[in-house]
Motif scaffolding. Structure first.
Motif, short mmCIF file in Angstrom:
data_model
loop_
_atom_site.label_atom_id
_atom_site.label_comp_id
_atom_site.label_asym_id
_atom_site.label_seq_id
_atom_site.Cartn_x
_atom_site.Cartn_y
_atom_site.Cartn_z
N TRP A 36 0.86 -1.03 -0.02
CA TRP A 36 -0.43 -0.11 -0.06
C TRP A 36 0.57 1.68 -0.09
CZ3 TRP A 36 -3.92 -1.72 4.16
CH2 TRP A 36 -5.18 -2.20 4.07
N ARG A 37 1.64 1.15 0.66
CA ARG A 37 2.97 2.54 0.57
C ARG A 37 3.61 2.88 -0.52
NH1 ARG A 37 5.20 2.57 7.10
NH2 ARG A 37 2.93 2.88 7.94
N SER A 38 4.01 1.43 -1.17
CA SER A 38 4.54 1.54 -2.45
C SER A 38 3.88 2.37 -3.47
CB SER A 38 5.20 0.65 -2.81
OG SER A 38 3.36 -0.56 -3.23
N ARG A 39 4.41 2.69 -4.38
CA ARG A 39 4.39 4.37 -5.19
C ARG A 39 3.88 3.60 -6.75
NH1 ARG A 39 7.73 8.96 -4.80
NH2 ARG A 39 7.58 9.57 -7.23
N PRO A 40 3.49 3.82 -7.81
CA PRO A 40 3.58 3.07 -8.50
C PRO A 40 4.59 3.35 -9.28
CG PRO A 40 1.07 3.76 -8.45
CD PRO A 40 2.42 4.43 -7.54
N VAL A 41 5.18 2.63 -10.79
CA VAL A 41 6.26 2.43 -10.86
C VAL A 41 5.26 2.06 -12.66
CG1 VAL A 41 8.39 1.26 -11.78
CG2 VAL A 41 7.50 1.33 -9.74
N ALA A 42 6.68 2.99 -13.81
CA ALA A 42 6.06 2.99 -14.99
C ALA A 42 6.82 1.35 -15.29
CB ALA A 42 6.62 3.88 -16.19
N ILE A 43 5.92 0.59 -16.14
CA ILE A 43 6.67 -0.64 -17.08
C ILE A 43 8.74 -0.46 -16.93
CG2 ILE A 43 6.63 -2.26 -18.54
CD1 ILE A 43 4.88 -2.86 -16.57
N GLY A 44 8.19 0.19 -17.59
CA GLY A 44 10.16 1.16 -18.17
C GLY A 44 10.57 1.20 -17.52
N ASP A 45 10.74 1.37 -15.69
CA ASP A 45 11.58 2.27 -15.51
C ASP A 45 11.39 0.91 -14.63
OD1 ASP A 45 11.52 4.38 -16.23
OD2 ASP A 45 9.49 5.26 -14.99
N LEU A 46 10.77 -0.60 -14.64
CA LEU A 46 11.34 -1.65 -13.59
C LEU A 46 12.41 -1.76 -13.37
CD1 LEU A 46 7.76 -3.55 -14.20
CD2 LEU A 46 8.57 -2.12 -11.93
N SER A 47 12.93 -2.00 -14.64
CA SER A 47 14.94 -2.72 -13.82
C SER A 47 15.43 -2.02 -13.26
CB SER A 47 15.47 -2.18 -15.20
OG SER A 47 15.65 -0.98 -15.81
N ALA A 48 15.51 -0.15 -12.86
CA ALA A 48 15.88 0.33 -11.53
C ALA A 48 15.24 0.44 -10.38
CB ALA A 48 15.60 1.84 -12.04
N ALA A 49 13.79 -0.15 -10.38
CA ALA A 49 13.23 -0.90 -8.79
C ALA A 49 13.62 -1.95 -8.27
CB ALA A 49 11.55 -1.20 -9.49
N SER A 50 13.75 -1.33 -6.88
CA SER A 50 13.89 -2.67 -5.89
C SER A 50 13.04 -2.86 -5.13
CB SER A 50 15.18 -2.65 -4.93
OG SER A 50 15.39 -1.84 -4.86
N GLY A 51 12.84 -4.71 -4.58
CA GLY A 51 12.14 -5.03 -4.09
C GLY A 51 10.30 -5.07 -4.56
N ALA A 52 9.77 -5.09 -3.72
CA ALA A 52 8.59 -4.73 -4.44
C ALA A 52 7.74 -3.62 -4.60
CB ALA A 52 7.34 -5.37 -2.58
#
Length: 79
Positions: A36-52
């Motif tokens: 619930w606390r995580s912010r939406p991430v664009a599909i193209g930016d998923l490689s830079a994201a970590s965790g859930a």
């Protein structure tokens, strides 16, 4: 073993099961709050994201849909 009039073994087993279920519920609640606390991430930016991550957008089929095994309706995927 008997403690007064109450059998100790069934009480201990029930207490252990209750503690296990409480711990499992707390763990799932912790995960839910984290999502619930995580912010939406664009599909193209998923490689830079970590965790859930929470992904928002629209799913579209590339080729053909598959049939859901229980309902028989068209779907993109199932697990």
């Amino acid at each position: 073993m008997v403690l007064g009039d109450a059998p100790l073994v069934p009480v201990a087993i029930a207490g252990g099961i209750g503690l296990f279920l409480l711990a499992a519920g707390l763990r799932e609640g912790y995960r839910t709050v984290g999502l619930w606390r995580s912010r939406p991430v664009a599909i193209g930016d998923l490689s830079a994201a970590s965790g859930a991550v929470t992904v928002s957008g629209r799913a579209e089929r590339l080729d053909a849909t598959t049939r859901a095994p229980l309902t028989g309706t068209d779907c993109l995927a199932y697990a």
